[in-house]
Design a protein around this motif. Sequence first.
Motif, PDB file in Angstrom:
ATOM      1  N   GLU A  65     -56.482  12.170 -30.473  1.00  0.00           N
ATOM      2  CA  GLU A  65     -55.711  13.338 -30.067  1.00  0.00           C
ATOM      3  C   GLU A  65     -56.606  14.397 -29.429  1.00  0.00           C
ATOM      4  N   GLY A  66     -57.803  14.576 -29.975  1.00  0.00           N
ATOM      5  CA  GLY A  66     -58.691  15.581 -29.399  1.00  0.00           C
ATOM      6  C   GLY A  66     -60.044  15.620 -30.077  1.00  0.00           C
ATOM      7  N   PHE A  67     -61.038  16.111 -29.325  1.00  0.00           N
ATOM      8  CA  PHE A  67     -62.392  16.339 -29.821  1.00  0.00           C
ATOM      9  C   PHE A  67     -62.821  17.731 -29.372  1.00  0.00           C
ATOM     10  N   TRP A  68     -63.363  18.492 -30.304  1.00  0.00           N
ATOM     11  CA  TRP A  68     -63.768  19.869 -30.006  1.00  0.00           C
ATOM     12  C   TRP A  68     -65.094  20.194 -30.691  1.00  0.00           C
ATOM     13  N   SER A  69     -65.741  21.237 -30.191  1.00  0.00           N
ATOM     14  CA  SER A  69     -66.842  21.878 -30.890  1.00  0.00           C
ATOM     15  C   SER A  69     -66.527  23.365 -30.974  1.00  0.00           C
ATOM     16  N   PRO A  70     -67.019  24.058 -31.994  1.00  0.00           N
ATOM     17  CA  PRO A  70     -66.741  25.483 -32.117  1.00  0.00           C
ATOM     18  C   PRO A  70     -67.227  26.279 -30.907  1.00  0.00           C
ATOM     19  N   VAL A  71     -66.526  27.358 -30.608  1.00  0.00           N
ATOM     20  CA  VAL A  71     -66.929  28.262 -29.536  1.00  0.00           C
ATOM     21  C   VAL A  71     -68.292  28.881 -29.847  1.00  0.00           C
ATOM     22  N   ASP A  72     -68.522  29.164 -31.116  1.00  0.00           N
ATOM     23  CA  ASP A  72     -69.791  29.739 -31.547  1.00  0.00           C
ATOM     24  C   ASP A  72     -70.916  28.718 -31.356  1.00  0.00           C
ATOM     25  N   PRO A  73     -71.878  28.957 -30.473  1.00  0.00           N
ATOM     26  CA  PRO A  73     -72.929  27.964 -30.212  1.00  0.00           C
ATOM     27  C   PRO A  73     -73.827  27.695 -31.417  1.00  0.00           C
ATOM     28  N   LYS A  74     -73.808  28.585 -32.409  1.00  0.00           N
ATOM     29  CA  LYS A  74     -74.627  28.377 -33.598  1.00  0.00           C
ATOM     30  C   LYS A  74     -73.963  27.433 -34.599  1.00  0.00           C
ATOM     31  N   ASP A  75     -72.689  27.153 -34.385  1.00  0.00           N
ATOM     32  CA  ASP A  75     -71.925  26.289 -35.285  1.00  0.00           C
ATOM     33  C   ASP A  75     -72.009  24.852 -34.760  1.00  0.00           C
TER      34      ASP A  75
END
Length: 253
Positions: A65-75
Amino acid sequence: MGMVYSFFLCLSSLFSSNEQEPKGPEPRYYEIQIHQAEPGRLKYLQNRYRQFAIPLYRKHNIQVEGFWSPVDPKDERIVSVLSYYSQASWLRSTKDFLRDPKWKKGIEDSESVGRLEARSDKSFMRLTDFSAAKFPRNGTKGRVFELRTYYATPGKLPNLLDRFRNHTRKLFEKYGMTNLWYWTVVDAYPAQETLIYMLSHPSQEAGLKAFTDFRNDPEWIKVRKDSEDKAGGSLTVKVESLYLKPLDFSPIK
């Protein structure tokens, strides 16, 4: 990762390999996975899924359905949502995926720089009756997604669902938020009274402003008070929000 799934793979013997998939276009059993990368190795972990997992998911009838990474680059996390037709389908597909020699080789090849994943957490979910049936898989360029998790006050999940069903989603739309999936957690031990859902916004700034406007809306203030008076108190004990950006290999963007 094999250790994470080992308990569930043992359960696969309880289900017949001849089970017929239900008819209809929409899978009914969802899995959200949150993978924590080892420090500094997020890009390698992303590449493992990009190169090795995505083709094998298709091979083993796992719908991405989907793959994401947090907007926060430190996360340094990856969030993925997968879906299946049933729990039995999940057991069978996961077992075949984890045993696939190409996946085992993919892990070995990708870890030439060292261990990539510090931990992996997952929840199993079913759609609510008010979850969006259709929504834009490709939205405006640069849009972000917001994963929200509501931990209901014990015994009050039905009240919370009723409030979303009849009021909250409509008010979200009023302030420019796009309703996507709404799930409840299933097959958790002990049982969890949890609502997980996902919205999209033109940007993180737009999402934050929309929620500020929503919380100050006189209609929402009344709805919240009425629903809490009826239930005898707050409907939630904790709410979590995580802003996400889709990865390049995510089907939804």
